[in-house]
Design a protein around this motif. Structure first.
Motif, PDB file in Angstrom:
ATOM      1  N   LYS B  28       0.820  -1.214   0.000  1.00 19.50           N
ATOM      2  CA  LYS B  28       0.000   0.000   0.000  1.00 19.50           C
ATOM      3  C   LYS B  28       0.856   1.267   0.000  1.00 19.50           C
ATOM      4  O   LYS B  28       2.079   1.202   0.044  1.00 19.50           O
ATOM      5  CB  LYS B  28      -0.929  -0.030   1.215  1.00 19.50           C
ATOM      6  CG  LYS B  28      -2.021  -1.111   1.139  1.00 19.50           C
ATOM      7  CD  LYS B  28      -3.023  -0.983   2.285  1.00 19.50           C
ATOM      8  CE  LYS B  28      -4.088  -2.073   2.211  1.00 19.50           C
ATOM      9  NZ  LYS B  28      -5.085  -1.938   3.316  1.00 19.50           N
ATOM     10  N   CYS B  31       1.703   2.006   4.126  1.00 25.17           N
ATOM     11  CA  CYS B  31       2.006   0.899   5.037  1.00 25.17           C
ATOM     12  C   CYS B  31       2.374  -0.316   4.182  1.00 25.17           C
ATOM     13  O   CYS B  31       2.253  -0.275   2.963  1.00 25.17           O
ATOM     14  CB  CYS B  31       0.816   0.581   5.951  1.00 25.17           C
ATOM     15  SG  CYS B  31      -0.631  -0.034   5.075  1.00 25.17           S
ATOM     16  N   CYS B  33       1.047  -3.310   4.031  1.00 27.29           N
ATOM     17  CA  CYS B  33       0.011  -4.307   3.737  1.00 27.29           C
ATOM     18  C   CYS B  33      -0.025  -4.589   2.235  1.00 27.29           C
ATOM     19  O   CYS B  33       0.276  -3.708   1.430  1.00 27.29           O
ATOM     20  CB  CYS B  33      -1.357  -3.781   4.170  1.00 27.29           C
ATOM     21  SG  CYS B  33      -1.557  -3.746   5.951  1.00 27.29           S
ATOM     22  N   VAL B  45      -4.811  -5.573   6.320  1.00 30.25           N
ATOM     23  CA  VAL B  45      -4.935  -4.345   7.114  1.00 30.25           C
ATOM     24  C   VAL B  45      -3.943  -4.384   8.269  1.00 30.25           C
ATOM     25  O   VAL B  45      -3.521  -5.442   8.712  1.00 30.25           O
ATOM     26  CB  VAL B  45      -6.366  -4.171   7.676  1.00 30.25           C
ATOM     27  CG1 VAL B  45      -7.346  -3.860   6.566  1.00 30.25           C
ATOM     28  CG2 VAL B  45      -6.810  -5.420   8.447  1.00 30.25           C
ATOM     29  N   CYS B  46      -3.580  -3.174   8.720  1.00 31.55           N
ATOM     30  CA  CYS B  46      -2.659  -3.053   9.851  1.00 31.55           C
ATOM     31  C   CYS B  46      -3.052  -1.786  10.606  1.00 31.55           C
ATOM     32  O   CYS B  46      -3.919  -1.046  10.155  1.00 31.55           O
ATOM     33  CB  CYS B  46      -1.216  -2.989   9.353  1.00 31.55           C
ATOM     34  SG  CYS B  46      -0.813  -1.424   8.557  1.00 31.55           S
ATOM     35  N   CYS B  49      -3.322   1.461   8.225  1.00 32.01           N
ATOM     36  CA  CYS B  49      -4.440   1.658   7.291  1.00 32.01           C
ATOM     37  C   CYS B  49      -5.797   1.473   7.985  1.00 32.01           C
ATOM     38  O   CYS B  49      -6.835   1.779   7.396  1.00 32.01           O
ATOM     39  CB  CYS B  49      -4.297   0.775   6.055  1.00 32.01           C
ATOM     40  SG  CYS B  49      -4.087  -0.969   6.386  1.00 32.01           S
TER      41      CYS B  49
HETATM   42 ZN    ZN Z   1      -1.797  -1.451   6.413  1.00 36.16          ZN
END
Ligand code: ZN
Lengths: 97, 499
Positions: B28, B31, B33, B45-46, B49
């Motif tokens: 992304k 980030c 991901c 997702v993390c 995000c």
């Molecule tokens: Zn993320």
């Protein structure tokens, strides 16, 4: 110092930020926000001719990472703190489309 | 809806287009991901995000370079210095309640793209190109809630804004398709429409010609239609809006004008095929932009810019012009061959391997593209090396195999790695050019069809038809393996005594 912000403007900003304020709070914040703006206004006493606008307080740029995939969260971890979920989804009140 | 003679209509559509393109990076924008479509909801997702407090976004270098590459391809001025801004709005698919974007310092500005519309070149201005992050997806078909999937949140998104230089549906479509072609040439996005990689937002109004006004006319109020994710919906939206605004103007020539009404958003209803009123634009546009304090600015120096520039391939319109000139192919064939970079590369590799351009082009078009379509792939991925296709072209050009046999061999080459010549001989597809072998068939056909022979000999109206008939008979008897050119010569010699 004259008031920079009146309660109507506070109401508008509050609406944009999705915050509900009482009439008392509108008055209170109008005063406080005006004080803040007046305080900041002291800066305009300085001559800033020829000074580039600051976009960031640090004098560094171009801090990148490589385009590499790292660790993401599991679905369980991602949803763990959500007030409401539906299956694998975060659940929110129905959005009109 | 395509209006040729605009002045006779009394108006000229004036359209600008915003396009959002998802860039095909591995990770992304801010980030690490995966940037990957189709995974189970909320697994890519993390904390970054998901918009958790206390996290720090970090810039993806590849995404930035992809965006600059596109801006270069669009002849934009590249900003030496850019920063990031927060654009505030509230929607469940945007967990931070703001989107990281570039507001007053877009990475590219003042560019253009040249379009080919009906054989004519038209230059469309590019106002700006900037990078931002995509939002997640809301799922509306759940029973008593809206579901939110944030896998897409934070995917790098390039926004390209055109000048209002588009004047009809055809130009809008040519522009949109050229953009898709361009990002695919650059390899910065797959631009897969089904996966939502490209979304369109047209801004549409009509310029009403009126000599009595100081400017020679006026505009109807601008309509913006958000989030169109197919070429079809874009085309229908623009056509519908032009017609709708023309009607409103005719119903109220003095009131329906831009200076008396504000900009509106309308949405496209795909079922009823109409646009529907959404809201007045001015209320919606209070995004309260401010500089993003969590990210540092980006500065591009000459050395970096040169490195990115070096990655620019020959662009579609230049390649089109060169193919026309160098290979002498017609417009339609050239358009097809240059539609995808992989196809154009493949075609050139076949020429390099010794094929004649015309034969290679025809085989790629008539067989390659058809078969690629059936298999859902592109010509270069069919598994026929440029060398093997070049061999097939040569066999066809020197009449070793007929054009129809070449089609059969092309298809057989998908299943076999054998050289085309071997396939041809195994399947008895070699063309018979040996005169002695054909003479007996010709003699027999002429003996069996005395009337046609007489018709041909007479040289009258029926002569041409009679000759093709005789030729067809010989071809049939030879099971298609006779060389039609040789057969024709034999018939002429026997019937007319010509050599
Ligand atoms: Zn993320």
């Amino acid at each position: 110092m004259p008031a920079k912000i009146d309660p109507d403007q506070v109401r508008r900003i509050a609406r944009l930020a999705r915050i509900n304020l009482t009439t008392d709070e509108l008055e209170q914040f109008a005063g406080q926000l005006s004080d803040i703006l007046n305080y900041i206004d002291q800066l305009s006493e300085l001559n800033t001719e020829g000074v580039e606008p600051t976009t960031h307080p640090l004098k560094i740029s171009n801090v990148f990472r490589q385009d590499q995939i790292g660790q993401s969260l599991s679905n369980e971890q991602a949803l763990a703190n959500a007030p409401r979920t539906h299956g694998d989804f975060f659940a929110v009140p129905k959005v009109l489309e | 809806m395509i209006q040729k003679n605009v002045t006779s209509l009394g108006y000229r559509p004036t359209i600008g287009l915003e396009i959002h393109v998802e860039l095909s990076t591995a990770s992304k924008m801010f980030c690490a991901c995966p940037n990957h479509f189709g995974d189970p909801p909320n697994t890519n997702v993390c904390p970054v995000c998901l918009g958790m407090p206390g996290v720090l976004p970090t810039m993806n270098r590849q995404a930035y370079e992809y965006a600059v590459l596109m801006a270069l391809a669009l002849n934009c001025r590249i900003a030496e210095f850019t920063k990031w801004d927060r654009k505030g709005y509230y929607y469940p698919d945007l967990p931070k309640n703001y989107q990281i974007s570039q507001y007053d310092l877009p990475l590219g500005s003042d560019g253009y793209i040249d379009l080919l519309v009906n054989g004519q070149t038209k230059r469309i201005g590019i106002t700006r190109a900037h990078l931002e992050e995509d939002a997640g997806k809301n799922v509306h078909d759940l029973p008593d809630c809206t579901g939110v999937d944030l896998n897409r949140a934070g995917v790098p998104l390039l926004e390209i804004v055109s000048e209002p230089d588009l004047n009809c549906v055809e130009e809008v479509m040519a522009y949109a398709r050229s953009m898709r072609q361009l990002v695919r040439y650059l390899g910065i996005s797959q631009a897969n429409m089904q996966q939502g990689h490209m979304r369109f937002e047209p801004n549409i109004s009509l310029w009403i010609f009126d000599d009595s006004e100081p400017d020679g006319g006026h505009y109807t109020p601008i309509i913006e239609v958000k989030n169109l994710n197919s070429f079809r919906s874009l085309e229908r939206t623009v056509a519908f809006e032009i017609a709708r605004q023309a009607e409103e103007w005719q119903a109220d020539p003095h009131g329906y004008r831009m200076d008396k009404m504000s900009k509106q958003n309308r949405g496209w209803d795909d079922v009823r095929e109409v646009t529907v009123y959404q809201r007045h634009k001015e209320e919606a546009d209070e995004y309260r932009y401010f500089p993003e304090p969590d990210l540092l600015p980006v500065e591009i120096d000459d050395a970096w810019l040169e490195r990115i520039k070096a990655q620019l391939p020959e662009l579609p319109i230049a390649r089109y012009a060169r193919f026309r000139e160098e290979f002498g192919l017609d417009e339609k064939l050239t358009t097809l061959l240059t539609s995808e970079r992989t196809t154009a590369d493949y075609f050139e590799a076949v020429i390099q391997a010794g094929a004649s351009p015309r034969r290679a082009a025809n085989l790629i078009q008539s067989q390659g593209m058809r078969l690629a379509n059936e298999k859902g792939t592109d010509v270069a991925e069919l598994g026929i090396s440029p060398q093997r296709l070049a061999q097939l072209c040569k066999l066809t050009d020197d009449d070793t195999v007929s054009a129809s046999a070449a089609a059969t061999i092309f298809q057989a080459m998908l299943e076999s790695d054998a050289p085309p010549e071997k396939i041809a001989s195994e399947r008895n597809l070699m063309q018979v050019s040996d005169t002695s072998a054909l003479e007996s068939i010709v003699a027999q056909v002429l003996a069996d069809n005395a009337k046609a022979v007489a018709d041909y000999k007479s040289g009258g109206k029926k002569a041409k038809k009679a000759r093709s008939f005789l030729l067809g008979q010989v071809m049939q008897k030879s099971k298609g393996q006779a060389n039609p050119k040789v057969v024709g010569e034999l018939i002429d010699r026997e019937v007319l005594g010509q050599t």
